[in-house]
Scaffold this motif. Structure first.
Motif: not given
Length: 402
Positions: A190-197
């Protein structure tokens, strides 16, 4: 049965975008009844062999067939285009999308212009691609998920996207991170996260509110595992297409460099690459508010509008939205006045290459549409065949030469 001379005449007019509605109807009727007969195939091959002498775009007979059948209907005897003596063959981007002629576009219907006035002839050696040391291939499903604790997960290339929830899954339901097991606890999901392409990658994510985001190459989205409070806030660096799930009284906010975009439920594209001075927001449907942070100025876009934020300045213009969401649908689409450096920036992100320039590029412009999954050498050769430019490949570096 149509004789070959007349068939050749109709196909030439079709390729030159000068065919009338009645001629198109005749050609369409022929290919519908004769399908892929030898005559059609042979004539298309013959036209392709004459590329050195006439500005005819390359297309297979199958691509030609598909394009003709899918062409939009026109009023009887109305010309599909008014040919201009100063312009070589070019297929309208808007026509390409409306007609659904994907096969023709994949074949490389492109225009390269040496300055503002196009040249009719291309040198035969312009397609030279040499010193190929390793294959350069198109991008694909590739992304890295960074969790709240800093752990990085290489997302599967066998899947095109992930879905947020109590646990993070791929589209088929297989688990990426389980919110109820062991080290990957519920708070972590539930915490902030990143998705990187990365360069050469693209990926889709369905956020916890049902909003769908398509992430383009060299792009990062920061988002919470679940939304709380009076706003749904995400942060973008790079390019993404948003299909926002409407929630009354809980706006969806996208933060990028120099601007914020606020919506309730709509579809739009944002391009906010750190190495580009402009932040472009293109609205497909619905309504969005663009706030220029430097000027603290607010603009409202309507469908078909694009805002261009540069520093404290914001410009609003009407555009063909298909050009700006083409990447999501598997195409490169460039307007006729796109500088070659911008074109190569887009190509470089997708094929993960470096680009170097030799010669005067001040007046080099390019326009057209082509598949993002085209063979790289074919892509460069197609560009080279349609204008006064050459390419040399050394490793993963491409040298653009005049």
């Amino acid at each position: 049965m149509m004789d070959r001379a007349h068939l050749r005449y109709l196909l030439q007019r079709y390729l030159a975008d000068e065919i009338s509605a009645d001629e198109l109807r005749e050609l369409k009727q022929y290919v519908q009844h004769e399908r892929m007969d030898d005559a059609l195939s042979d004539v298309v091959d013959e036209l392709w062999q004459r590329m050195d002498d006439e500005p005819i775009a390359p297309a297979s007979s199958d691509a030609m067939y598909q394009g003709i059948l899918r062409h939009v209907n026109e009023a009887p005897d109305a010309p599909l285009a008014q040919p201009m003596a100063a312009k070589p063959f070019k297929r309208s981007l808007y026509w390409g999308w409306l007609a659904g002629a994907a096969a023709l576009l994949c074949a490389g219907i492109l225009l390269f212009r040496d300055g503002r006035w196009p040249g009719r002839e291309a040198k035969k050696d312009q397609a030279a691609v040499v010193d190929i040391e390793q294959p350069i291939v198109p991008g694909g499903n590739k992304a890295v998920l960074t969790l709240a604790d800093g752990r990085e997960i290489d997302l599967s290339s066998d899947h095109s996207g992930i879905v947020m929830g109590d646990r993070i899954t791929y589209g088929d339901g297989s688990v990426v991170v389980d919110g109820g097991q062991g080290h990957s606890g519920e708070n972590e999901v539930r915490e902030p996260m990143l998705i990187t392409a990365p360069r050469g990658g693209t990926y889709q994510i369905t956020l916890s509110d049902g909003t769908n985001v398509w992430l383009n190459s060299a792009s990062t989205l920061k988002y919470p595992g679940s939304f709380t409070g009076s706003e749904r806030i995400v942060e973008l660096e790079g390019e993404a297409y948003f299909e926002v799930r409407g929630q009354k009284k809980i706006p969806f906010v996208v933060k990028t460099k120099n601007q914020t975009v606020e919506v309730l439920g709509t579809q739009f594209n944002i391009a906010a690459y750190p190495d580009e001075s402009d932040v472009k927001t293109t609205l497909v449907e619905g309504s969005v508010q663009i706030r220029n942070l430097a000027a603290n100025h607010l603009d409202v876009l309507k469908p078909g509008d694009q805002s261009v934020v540069r520093g404290a300045a914001t410009k609003i213009r009407s555009v063909d939205v298909e050009q700006y969401i083409a990447w999501k649908n598997g195409y490169f689409a460039f307007s006729d006045d796109e500088h070659i450096s911008q074109v190569m920036n887009v190509i470089a992100r997708w094929y993960d290459i470096e680009v170097e320039y030799q010669g005067d590029m001040a007046n080099k412009y390019f326009g057209g549409t082509i598949s993002r999954f085209e063979d790289f050498e074919t892509l460069l050769k197609t560009i080279a065949l349609t204008g006064s430019i050459r390419f040399k490949i050394t490793g993963r570096r491409v040298i653009v030469m005049t």
